[in-house]
Enzyme design. Sequence first.
Site, mmCIF file in Angstrom:
data_model
loop_
_atom_site.group_PDB
_atom_site.id
_atom_site.type_symbol
_atom_site.label_atom_id
_atom_site.label_comp_id
_atom_site.label_asym_id
_atom_site.label_seq_id
_atom_site.Cartn_x
_atom_site.Cartn_y
_atom_site.Cartn_z
ATOM 1 N N ASP A 12 38.100 36.592 56.413
ATOM 2 C CA ASP A 12 36.814 37.287 56.256
ATOM 3 C C ASP A 12 35.805 36.929 57.348
ATOM 4 O OD1 ASP A 12 38.262 36.994 53.734
ATOM 5 O OD2 ASP A 12 36.560 37.971 52.792
ATOM 6 N N GLU A 43 34.725 42.938 55.653
ATOM 7 C CA GLU A 43 33.781 43.403 54.630
ATOM 8 C C GLU A 43 32.453 42.642 54.640
ATOM 9 O OE1 GLU A 43 34.109 42.771 50.560
ATOM 10 O OE2 GLU A 43 34.229 40.620 50.808
ATOM 11 N N ASN A 44 32.400 41.489 55.322
ATOM 12 C CA ASN A 44 31.160 40.702 55.393
ATOM 13 C C ASN A 44 30.579 40.655 56.806
ATOM 14 O OD1 ASN A 44 32.974 38.542 53.289
ATOM 15 N ND2 ASN A 44 31.235 39.746 52.572
ATOM 16 N N ASN A 71 35.258 44.376 48.125
ATOM 17 C CA ASN A 71 34.188 44.873 47.266
ATOM 18 C C ASN A 71 32.868 45.075 48.003
ATOM 19 O OD1 ASN A 71 34.484 41.889 47.203
ATOM 20 N ND2 ASN A 71 32.570 41.969 46.053
ATOM 21 N N HIS A 72 32.622 44.305 49.085
ATOM 22 C CA HIS A 72 31.376 44.482 49.828
ATOM 23 C C HIS A 72 31.457 45.583 50.884
ATOM 24 C CE1 HIS A 72 29.141 41.337 47.948
ATOM 25 N NE2 HIS A 72 30.044 40.407 48.247
ATOM 26 N N HIS A 161 42.416 41.495 48.309
ATOM 27 C CA HIS A 161 41.055 40.979 48.188
ATOM 28 C C HIS A 161 40.788 40.721 46.709
ATOM 29 C CE1 HIS A 161 37.242 40.352 50.263
ATOM 30 N NE2 HIS A 161 36.636 40.817 49.184
ATOM 31 N N HIS A 186 38.677 36.936 50.090
ATOM 32 C CA HIS A 186 37.515 37.060 49.207
ATOM 33 C C HIS A 186 36.827 35.743 48.903
ATOM 34 C CE1 HIS A 186 34.679 38.604 46.278
ATOM 35 N NE2 HIS A 186 35.156 37.802 45.351
ATOM 36 N N HIS A 188 36.650 32.952 50.631
ATOM 37 C CA HIS A 188 36.124 32.282 51.825
ATOM 38 C C HIS A 188 36.537 30.809 51.912
ATOM 39 C CE1 HIS A 188 32.673 35.334 52.795
ATOM 40 N NE2 HIS A 188 33.798 35.930 52.428
#
Length: 277
Positions: A12, A43-44, A71-72, A161, A186, A188
């Site tokens: 991530d 996603e981040n 999800n983000h 994820h 997810h 991290h």
Amino acid sequence: MRAPIRLLFIADVCAEPGLKVLDERLSNLRHELDADIVIANGENALDGKSMNPATYRRLRDAGVDVITGGNHTWDRFQIHGLLKSESALLRPLNYPSGCSGQGWTTHLLPGRAPIVVMNVQGRVFMQPIDCPFRSMERELERIEREVAGRMKAPVIFVDMHAEASAEKAAMAHFLDGRVSALVGTHTHVQTADERIFPKGTAFLTDAGMTGCHDSVIGLKADVAVRRFLYQTPHRYEPAEGPGVLQGVLVEVDEASRQATRIQRIQLPAFPTERKPD
């Protein structure tokens, strides 16, 4: 005997520290590892939430071939246009029908087996979206139909994820022998359970995070402390500071599509000793 296909997955990518460390290190790392493809979870990437066109282009320019999500992914409105226009950008395939984008893509290598990259999201402690297990079953059948007769059988890499370690491990057992590798994202936090399952699927519960680790999973530590201490909302503020690149390298035998090696990556290493003042 042909050299294995080498897949480099970047954990991530979190905010500016993650983007910067990719700018600085990814090109050399890819060369050193002789990676055939670079996949990264993005996603981040934009201040800790989703991405915009400039962030997408920065990841691609740094050397990322395929960007996966989670999800983000949906936290920035601009993502809908990107998901519709960019085949190298994925979102989890088990979001309901009608969501923008796609959950898998094919990356072609000259003279080698194609690489299919898939992105799926768990449901435990997360949104109650479509079943990831049945969705993966359905998409694998679709891939088999679409690829049959057109190209060599593909090497398949899955970014799952998910929050729950058990859900990720269960999926790896469910897919053992049908995909070459399944790596979790997810949380991290990089886990130390890399292994190859009996039928040839490489697995790691979580690849970790590429970003500032002098933080609470990418969030400024003082903000995270206040959230837990007072149990009230506080504005998300991504941490600032030097980045650490985490991920995993998977080698796959082209003939069998089975993984032959999996190796965790972290650059630079965390300090484990404190020098006297």
